[in-house]
Scaffold this active site. Structure first.
Site, PDB file in Angstrom:
ATOM      1  N   HIS A  68     -15.910  41.408  41.141  1.00 38.32           N
ATOM      2  CA  HIS A  68     -17.247  41.132  40.604  1.00 38.32           C
ATOM      3  C   HIS A  68     -17.254  39.845  39.780  1.00 38.32           C
ATOM      4  O   HIS A  68     -18.185  39.043  39.869  1.00 38.32           O
ATOM      5  CB  HIS A  68     -17.710  42.338  39.780  1.00 38.32           C
ATOM      6  CG  HIS A  68     -18.964  42.113  39.020  1.00 38.32           C
ATOM      7  ND1 HIS A  68     -18.999  42.027  37.646  1.00 38.32           N
ATOM      8  CD2 HIS A  68     -20.246  41.945  39.434  1.00 38.32           C
ATOM      9  CE1 HIS A  68     -20.239  41.826  37.247  1.00 38.32           C
ATOM     10  NE2 HIS A  68     -21.020  41.773  38.313  1.00 38.32           N
ATOM     11  N   GLU A  71     -17.447  37.098  42.182  1.00 33.07           N
ATOM     12  CA  GLU A  71     -18.820  36.926  42.697  1.00 33.07           C
ATOM     13  C   GLU A  71     -19.636  36.026  41.756  1.00 33.07           C
ATOM     14  O   GLU A  71     -20.344  35.119  42.199  1.00 33.07           O
ATOM     15  CB  GLU A  71     -19.460  38.305  42.846  1.00 33.07           C
ATOM     16  CG  GLU A  71     -20.908  38.292  43.268  1.00 33.07           C
ATOM     17  CD  GLU A  71     -21.734  39.243  42.414  1.00 33.07           C
ATOM     18  OE1 GLU A  71     -22.612  38.741  41.677  1.00 33.07           O
ATOM     19  OE2 GLU A  71     -21.509  40.467  42.452  1.00 33.07           O
TER      20      GLU A  71
END
Lengths: 444, 439
Positions: A68, A71
């Site tokens: 994450h 990302e």
């Protein structure tokens, strides 16, 4: 708007007519990049999504949250674009962009006027291949992510409880870790972790480009060949997909937090769908869960909330489209005078009753009809269509398998529903979590 | 239980859902039933489904005094059962045909919505009309729904956002019909009686002034064939019209705090914003887009998140209502950095007021808003939402089609005037939810 003819949808229930007949066109490039296009010329817009076969499950011990974090770093600049410029350019096109990370995948998406799709694909390929990954950007972004964790988990008693519950339910499967990452790991992550992650996972053979909307497949194919198709071919390792050992008995966890009201949740590891292998079983679990908690007439709501008054809200869920296993769950929100143990008994009693009696013909038919209708209603959103294609492809089911799934749903019998409840939804396989309100100053 | 984590939050608030529109659209077809009900339709034949929403002037501003949550409860009751079907028979009937019936309320309106497969449209519309026009008023169901609403409200107090919304409503709209949360609170819900809901229904649930917006695989002729028998006998005008409301008093420079033992503090800056019919509405929308409504490109996001890493999200939005509604800037950050983050926000406001915005900035905002026109109308649900807004507020039927032109027509001077009118930091109030300050 009247000339939308490419998405033909049939909803006859008795026969196995297709629900989504819009053709899904695919192309694999020699470096491993895959392209999937669903044309829809109804409006001059397109949804572009880039899906990666990497998510929270691929993190190494001590590095939870890294997928994450990565990302977020995709928006922090590349060889050609400064930090933040990616989103600014999309905005200037009249588009919007965002991204999401789950245990199984990471996806980046843009909604744009269809005339700008070529440009978007070119920008996506550029950042995919040439990300900047500067430490100064990482130092700011990791603080943003810690705020995200504080907001969504640390200051949210229900989320916190589900985080603890997943961690208690599984022993070695990586679904036990939160996708946002444990704060203790986030504090230790460095730009070196991010760079190593990039090198390992952001490889053409791990990526699928999905475009849904007012585009021409052949044209998009050419554009992808000149952008993503030019990225260097690299080897990918097969994904870590461990087999969680069978539970050996009921487990229980109590989470004491400042909260107003208690909540009780039960989670159970159950199989996900492996096409051709367990179609009937997975479809039956999905139908059984829908009967318990899906519609307006859902059994759990009717018996526990409306009739017995043992909770003010009850829910259950099953995701057949993930990798390896799913944590099936049910939970109840308890009002001021409702007791957790009483709710828990009522929950199991309702499940056992459905197992023993089986669903009536009408209930079974309604569940199937609603599950198929959901698929039709989802066609109304470009975002959901692209997301379904991308996620099913990325977890290994295949972008074109939705009809096979719906056929399996249609084939589920009352006996199948009884059978899966008996086999999988059992207290001795479950982990139960209680959110127990703790009173401290402020009394949130 | 699986959660997906995102780079940024999708913000769906009153402004975004009802404020930003799309292009290259089919026009809206209009019909009016003899009883005054306006029907707006956009045809879309690509998916065999129909979505419709009935919107009436019966939102939370019409709640009886000290009985906040009445409109929401009424919406719940109407969709729960009818005079002809108890809640069980009703749920079984709707589920048998995959008829999705929804109901809800916001500050100004109460709505009933229907999502249905084309093949079940006739049954769906009949059920929709039954829910709207033949309420069941079951005493037992009322008690259950009220009790569950009270529990849900109590549970929601665990969320800083709920506490903020309560504080914000009381700060900005004290003594005004907008001065409470739509769902009410534990105390106000406890005071509601079934008769209150019947009165609200009797007074406000009327065809005149109501809008039925429809999008999907249906023609106006097909639609009227089913609507006329279903809604034809409904009669009357609401007791209070949308425009029957006082201007809220201006509040400035106030500051409120609510203790919560959280890690973060939630800070919200608040003032009154533009109303739905303001002449400068589009200039105000551009001003807000540049300030904090435009996602990652906005000034607030750039300064507070991108440059300083202080927050996951910081947003500004205004809710355009009949009279000025709230204009808010909101952020959440670790409690010890909340003052710093708030100061950065105030610096952004000061800077916009003293130095203004650039032509380049304005062009970028215009490009985003007008360019995103098409995909803001690319589903039946979105189209129904926009048509409901157009109809409910009596905007011209070409409002959606001319929207990008109006955005383009706002000049730099127009937008600068909005900056001066709204962004002076002295005029904003502040609320803070979180641990008490220790320093």
């Amino acid at each position: 708007m009247r000339y939308r003819f490419l998405v033909l949808i049939f909803v006859s229930l008795g026969l196995a007519a297709p629900v989504t007949a819009a053709e899904v066109k695919q192309k694999q490039f020699s470096n491993g990049i895959k392209l999937i296009v669903q044309e829809d010329h109804a409006a001059p817009v397109a949804m572009v999504q880039v899906w990666l076969k990497v998510g929270g499950r691929d993190e190494l011990p001590g590095k939870t949250g890294l997928a994450h974090v990565f990302e977020h770093m995709m928006f922090k600049g590349s060889k050609k674009l400064a930090a933040g410029e990616y989103s600014n350019r999309i905005a200037a096109m009249g588009g919007n962009d965002n991204a999401f990370t789950s245990h199984d995948y990471t996806a980046y998406f843009e909604t744009v006027p269809s005339a700008r799709v070529d440009e978007v694909l070119s920008m996506e390929a550029e950042r995919f291949g040439h990300l900047a990954l500067k430490d100064e950007d990482f130092q700011k972004e990791i603080r943003v992510i810690m705020e995200e964790r504080r907001m969504r988990t640390d200051d949210n008693p229900n989320s916190r409880m589900f985080e603890e519950l997943s961690a208690a339910a599984l022993r070695l499967h990586p679904y036990r870790n939160p996708v946002i990452g444990w704060m203790q790991d986030l504090e230790k992550l460095t730009i070196h972790d991010v760079r190593a992650f990039y090198k390992t996972h952001y490889v053409p053979a791990n990526a699928t480009v999905v475009v849904v909307g007012d585009v021409d497949f052949k044209h998009v194919q050419k554009v992808v060949a000149h952008t993503f198709g030019k990225l260097k071919k690299r080897k990918v390792e097969p994904r870590f997909n461990p087999v969680e050992p069978e539970p050996l008995g009921a487990k229980r966890v109590t989470v004491e937090l400042t909260a107003r009201l208690p909540m009780l949740a039960v989670t159970i590891p159950v199989p996900v769908w492996h096409p051709g292998d367990n179609d009937r079983e997975a479809a039956s679990l999905a139908v059984a869960t829908h009967i318990l908690a899906g519609g307006r007439s859902a059994i759990l709501n009717r018996s526990i909330v409306d009739e017995q008054r043992k909770a003010f809200s009850v829910s259950a869920g099953y995701d057949p489209f993930s990798m390896g296993l799913d944590l099936w769950f049910a939970y109840g929100m308890l009002g001021p005078k409702q007791q957790a143990d009483v709710f828990e008994q009522a929950l199991w009693k309702s499940i056992r009753k459905l197992e023993k009696d089986g669903p009536s013909k009408a209930i079974l038919a309604a569940a199937k009809r609603n599950m198929i209708a959901d698929q039709v209603f989802a066609q109304d959103s470009l975002y959901l269509r692209a997301k379904q294609i991308g996620s099913m492809e990325t977890v290994g089911i295949g972008a074109d398998q939705m009809e096979v799934w719906l056929t399996a749903i249609r084939g589920v019998s009352a006996a199948d529903v009884q059978q899966v409840l008996k086999r999988w939804i059992r207290p001795e396989r479950s982990t139960t979590g209680l959110l127990k309100p703790k009173n401290d100053s402020g009394g949130a | 239980m699986k959660r997906v984590w995102m780079k940024g939050v999708f913000v769906v608030c009153g402004l975004l859902a009802w404020g930003n529109i799309a292009q290259a659209t089919a026009s809206i077809e209009e019909a009016r039933l003899e009883n005054g009900l306006r029907v707006l339709l956009m045809e879309a034949h690509d998916v065999p489904m129909v979505v419709m929403r009935l919107t009436l002037p019966a939102g939370s501003r019409f709640d009886p005094e000290r009985k906040g949550g009445s409109a929401s409860l009424l919406a719940g009751m109407l969709s729960d059962h009818t005079a002809k079907h108890d809640y069980r028979a009703w749920a079984d009937m709707l589920d048998a045909e995959a008829i999705r019936l929804g109901a809800g309320a916001d500050r100004e309106s109460l709505n009933l919505s229907l999502t249905v497969l084309k093949e079940a449209m006739d049954t769906g519309v009949a059920a929709f009309a039954e829910a709207a026009l033949q309420p069941g008023w079951s005493k037992k169901r009322f008690e259950i729904m009220r009790s569950d609403s009270i529990s849900a409200e109590k549970k929601s107090l665990e969320q800083p956002g709920t506490q903020a919304a309560m504080l914000a409503a009381s700060l900005l709209f004290s003594g005004h019909p907008y001065g409470h949360r739509t769902g009410g609170d534990v105390e106000s819900l406890s005071r509601i009686r079934l008769q209150d809901l019947k009165n609200l229904y009797h007074n406000q649930f009327r065809p005149e002034g109501s809008i039925l917006a429809v999008s999907g695989d249906v023609t106006m002729q097909e639609l009227l064939t089913v609507l006329k028998p279903a809604f034809g006998n409904w009669k009357g005008s609401p007791k209070l019209a949308l425009k029957d409301i006082n201007m809220p008093a201006v509040v400035a420079g106030r500051s409120l705090h609510k203790d919560m033992p959280t890690r973060q503090a939630l800070v919200q800056l608040l003032r009154l914003g533009p109303a739905r019919h303001d002449d400068d509405f589009f200039a105000a929308m551009l001003m807000n887009h540049i300030l904090g409504g435009g996602g990652f490109s906005s000034r607030l996001m750039t300064e507070v998140r991108e440059k300083r890493g202080l927050v996951y999200g910081v947003y500004s939005y205004f809710v355009p209502l009949t009279v000025p509604g709230p204009f808010a800037i909101t952020l959440q950050t670790r409690a010890d950095q909340a003052d710093h983050a708030t100061e950065v926000v105030r610096d952004v406001l000061r800077d916009m007021v003293s130095s203004g915005i650039s032509a380049r900035e304005l062009d970028a905002a215009k490009a985003n808003l007008s360019g995103s026109f098409a995909h803001r109308m690319d589903s039946n649900a979105k189209r129904v939402g926009l048509m409901s807004m157009v109809g409910f507020y009596g905007l011209p039927l070409d409002y959606l089609q001319t929207w990008p032109e109006k955005i383009q027509a706002a000049s730099l001077a127009d937008v600068q005037r909005q900056v001066q009118a709204y962004l002076n930091p002295e005029q904003w109030n502040q609320i803070r939810i979180g641990p008490a300050k220790t320093q």
